[in-house]
Design a protein around this motif. Structure first.
Motif, PDB file in Angstrom:
ATOM      1  N   PHE A 119      40.908  42.598  40.272  1.00 18.99           N
ATOM      2  CA  PHE A 119      40.492  43.026  41.608  1.00 18.99           C
ATOM      3  C   PHE A 119      38.982  42.901  41.755  1.00 18.99           C
ATOM      4  N   ALA A 120      38.241  43.342  40.731  1.00 20.30           N
ATOM      5  CA  ALA A 120      36.778  43.257  40.796  1.00 20.30           C
ATOM      6  C   ALA A 120      36.319  41.801  40.843  1.00 20.30           C
ATOM      7  N   TYR A 121      36.972  40.935  40.074  1.00 22.07           N
ATOM      8  CA  TYR A 121      36.602  39.518  40.099  1.00 22.07           C
ATOM      9  C   TYR A 121      36.912  38.902  41.461  1.00 22.07           C
ATOM     10  N   ASN A 122      38.089  39.169  41.993  1.00 22.57           N
ATOM     11  CA  ASN A 122      38.482  38.566  43.271  1.00 22.57           C
ATOM     12  C   ASN A 122      37.603  39.012  44.429  1.00 22.57           C
ATOM     13  N   ASN A 123      36.966  40.162  44.295  1.00 18.34           N
ATOM     14  CA  ASN A 123      36.146  40.702  45.381  1.00 18.34           C
ATOM     15  C   ASN A 123      34.651  40.512  45.157  1.00 18.34           C
ATOM     16  N   LEU A 124      34.296  39.613  44.249  1.00 21.67           N
ATOM     17  CA  LEU A 124      32.883  39.240  44.103  1.00 21.67           C
ATOM     18  C   LEU A 124      32.394  38.539  45.364  1.00 21.67           C
ATOM     19  N   PRO A 125      31.092  38.574  45.633  1.00 22.53           N
ATOM     20  CA  PRO A 125      30.569  37.764  46.740  1.00 22.53           C
ATOM     21  C   PRO A 125      30.981  36.305  46.542  1.00 22.53           C
ATOM     22  N   PRO A 126      31.482  35.636  47.575  1.00 26.49           N
ATOM     23  CA  PRO A 126      32.024  34.273  47.434  1.00 26.49           C
ATOM     24  C   PRO A 126      31.067  33.299  46.765  1.00 26.49           C
ATOM     25  N   GLU A 127      29.782  33.353  47.135  1.00 26.61           N
ATOM     26  CA  GLU A 127      28.832  32.410  46.560  1.00 26.61           C
ATOM     27  C   GLU A 127      28.639  32.628  45.061  1.00 26.61           C
ATOM     28  N   LEU A 128      28.840  33.877  44.593  1.00 31.94           N
ATOM     29  CA  LEU A 128      28.729  34.158  43.164  1.00 31.94           C
ATOM     30  C   LEU A 128      30.022  33.779  42.440  1.00 31.94           C
ATOM     31  N   LYS A 129      31.134  34.050  43.085  1.00 27.99           N
ATOM     32  CA  LYS A 129      32.426  33.747  42.471  1.00 27.99           C
ATOM     33  C   LYS A 129      32.564  32.253  42.184  1.00 27.99           C
ATOM     34  N   ARG A 130      31.986  31.421  43.044  1.00 29.02           N
ATOM     35  CA  ARG A 130      32.064  29.978  42.842  1.00 29.02           C
ATOM     36  C   ARG A 130      31.337  29.529  41.571  1.00 29.02           C
ATOM     37  N   LEU A 131      30.359  30.331  41.148  1.00 31.06           N
ATOM     38  CA  LEU A 131      29.611  29.998  39.936  1.00 31.06           C
ATOM     39  C   LEU A 131      30.357  30.394  38.667  1.00 31.06           C
ATOM     40  N   PHE A 132      31.406  31.208  38.809  1.00 28.12           N
ATOM     41  CA  PHE A 132      32.164  31.672  37.652  1.00 28.12           C
ATOM     42  C   PHE A 132      33.632  31.266  37.787  1.00 28.12           C
ATOM     43  N   PRO A 133      33.922  29.971  37.748  1.00 30.22           N
ATOM     44  CA  PRO A 133      35.310  29.521  37.902  1.00 30.22           C
ATOM     45  C   PRO A 133      36.150  29.878  36.679  1.00 30.22           C
ATOM     46  N   LEU A 134      37.449  29.918  36.895  1.00 28.83           N
ATOM     47  CA  LEU A 134      38.369  30.310  35.836  1.00 28.83           C
ATOM     48  C   LEU A 134      39.030  29.079  35.213  1.00 28.83           C
ATOM     49  N   LYS A 135      39.057  29.068  33.889  1.00 28.15           N
ATOM     50  CA  LYS A 135      39.810  28.048  33.168  1.00 28.15           C
ATOM     51  C   LYS A 135      41.254  28.490  33.000  1.00 28.15           C
ATOM     52  N   ARG A 136      41.456  29.804  32.821  1.00 25.06           N
ATOM     53  CA  ARG A 136      42.810  30.343  32.738  1.00 25.06           C
ATOM     54  C   ARG A 136      42.874  31.645  33.510  1.00 25.06           C
ATOM     55  N   ASP A 137      43.918  31.769  34.325  1.00 25.13           N
ATOM     56  CA  ASP A 137      44.133  32.966  35.143  1.00 25.13           C
ATOM     57  C   ASP A 137      45.598  33.371  34.983  1.00 25.13           C
ATOM     58  N   SER A 138      45.870  34.238  34.005  1.00 29.31           N
ATOM     59  CA  SER A 138      47.248  34.648  33.726  1.00 29.31           C
ATOM     60  C   SER A 138      47.450  36.095  34.169  1.00 29.31           C
TER      61      SER A 138
END
Length: 525
Positions: A119-138
């Motif tokens: 939940f905390a990751y999904n609600n990061l500011p969009p511009e910041l979230k783009r800098l931290f992409p996921l290789k695995r999301d299980s």
């Protein structure tokens, strides 16, 4: 440009300002701008999604974090939420890190991962979230593509290195799944390197188990403030209910008894705090509304002192209320042996290696228990010699019904009654009749408990066992069964005490006139 130490009130207006502000870990964690959490809707909170701003307990924990920290706490102070945010932040901003949270059940692990970490990751500011992409999301792990760090939540973590580990509700794990607790201690904790961080947190679940052992040792170690802790030693943290500012209520709507005010006054002296009337009203209101007036549940869920935490909850136990009443009424105190008064003993002779014996004198209307004896893997001669060594004048030795059962001894088949009579022919043994059900015997013991007085030193170990005598936990059904747990070493004391309740009636016994403590040659098994 944003300064190196960013004011917590700073609100970045451009992506560049956001990236510069994120260089300051303090701003990331304390400003409330970066991370969002889900909370309960109540009178103290405006909505279910709010900025993460550490509360008083969380702030104290962050400032006092050690390489190994064990937290004894009240409920709902947000320590697991804090771990989720800290570990997520660490994984995003530090490369090649493995961060984990252990929960006491698979269902809880999924909830923590979904509602806290993800939940905390999904609600990061969009511009910041783009800098931290996921290789695995299980369903239990986030693995970041930009730096190979990860956060996962599970019920055990044994393989590989874990740089940050948080164990949630270890007390519950140890109480209901002791084998899982041992697996965590022997498998998961060693996976954390010396310079890594391991945090164990929980409300208490009684005076035994892995959490109790680690916490009490850490608390004792913490009293030595002259010797610094090593990296591998546990730092003890205690967070009581009154550290949370929101735990207040209107005193006008709650009746606080003089005894309760006396209790709060004692807490103030012991802990060096001041408890306001609104705080006292909140505690009493919580006691009456959610805990059904059971103070032991408050000690466990909302403790005021570290000592309170370990007072066993009544849940799943057989004799906790009776023991609590005995302490409250002063029946666990100094009980001296009275010369020339018969001492009766009550035995449990286990089919395994354990034997427990209570020694009691009946004086007036009081059943005065003066000593408890217990040992393992010993022959009956050992217990006879232990009792003879006291020099007491013995009355009747009460044995359980199965003392008449034939058993394979070292070199013969005989019953415990036969062996004991051979070892002590001058003693008066009797068999306690069997009751129809075990529960009937337990109920008889509960009913007779108000007549019992116990010497606090001589009976200390036996009383501890009786307090911890509990029902088996049915992990499949998620509830207590009706059968007692027989494998944890507490049943011998409880079963021996039950022989007193089932068999002793002072009006029915006469005693032999010959001396009962005459020394006899050693022999037997």
């Amino acid at each position: 440009m944003v300064p190196a130490r960013v004011p917590l009130s700073f609100k970045p207006e451009t992506p560049r300002e956001l990236l510069d502000a994120c260089k300051d870990m303090r701003w990331r964690l304390f400003s409330g701008f970066l991370y969002k959490i889900m909370t309960k809707d109540d009178e103290n909170q405006e909505g279910s999604v709010v900025p993460f701003k550490p509360n008083a307990a969380q702030r104290r924990q962050m400032l006092d974090l050690h390489y190994r920290s064990i937290i004894l706490k009240a409920r709902q102070l947000g320590m697991t939420t804090l771990a989720a945010i800290l570990w997520l932040d660490h994984a995003m901003f530090c490369a090649d890190q493995r961060c984990g949270i252990i929960a006491h059940s698979r269902e809880d692990a999924e909830v923590i991962f979904r509602d806290k970490v993800k939940f905390a990751y999904n609600n990061l500011p969009p511009e910041l979230k783009r800098l931290f992409p996921l290789k695995r999301d299980s369903a239990s792990e986030l693995l970041f593509a930009h730096n190979n760090s990860s956060v996962r939540v599970a019920v055990s973590m044994r393989s590989g290195t874990i740089h940050r580990l948080h164990i949630s509700e270890m007390g519950k794990i140890a109480a209901k799944h002791p084998e899982k607790a041992r697996e965590i201690v022997t498998g998961s904790l060693p996976a954390v390197p010396k310079t890594g961080i391991a945090v164990i947190e929980s409300t208490a679940e009684g005076e035994e188990g892995e959490f109790y052992d680690i916490a009490t040792k850490a608390e004792e170690r913490g009293k030595d403030q002259l010797t610094p802790l090593t990296l591998m030693e546990w730092r003890f943290h205690f967070y009581p209910w009154y550290i949370e500012p929101g735990y207040v209520a209107d005193p006008a709507s709650v009746k606080i008894s003089p005894e309760q005010h006396e209790y709060f006054d004692g807490v103030e002296v012991e802990m060096g705090v001041t408890l306001s009337l609104p705080q006292r009203a909140w505690w009493v209101s919580k006691l009456n509304s959610e805990m059904s007036g059971d103070a032991q549940k408050m000690w466990q869920e909302y403790p005021s002192t570290p000592e309170e935490c370990w007072k066993r909850s009544t849940e799943g136990t057989f004799y906790a209320p009776q023991l609590a009443n005995a302490r409250a009424e002063g029946r666990i105190t100094i009980i001296p042996h009275v010369k020339h008064v018969h001492v009766h003993t009550f035995w449990d002779i286990g089919a395994g290696d354990g034997t427990g014996i209570w020694a009691m004198q009946h004086v007036g209307v009081r059943h005065r228990f003066i000593r408890y004896f217990e040992d393992w893997a010993q022959g009956y001669e050992h217990y006879v010699n232990e009792l003879r060594a006291t020099g007491w004048l013995f009355g009747v030795h009460y044995l359980p019904h199965d003392a008449m059962h034939q058993r394979q001894m070292e070199n013969r088949v005989a019953s415990p009654m036969e062996i004991l009579q051979e070892l002590a022919p001058d003693w008066n043994f009797t068999i306690v009749p069997r009751v129809q059900t075990l529960q009937q015997g337990i109920d008889m013991t509960r009913a007779k408990f108000p007549e019992a007085w116990f010497d606090e030193d001589g009976c200390e170990e036996g009383l501890r066992h009786v307090a911890l005598y509990h029902k088996k936990w049915n992990a499949r059904l998620g509830r207590w069964s009706h059968e007692p747990e027989k494998l944890d070493g507490h049943s011998e004391a409880a079963d021996a005490l039950r022989q007193w309740a089932q068999g002793f009636d002072p009006k029915l016994h006469t005693f032999p006139s010959r001396p009962s403590n005459r020394k006899r040659p050693r022999g037997g098994m």
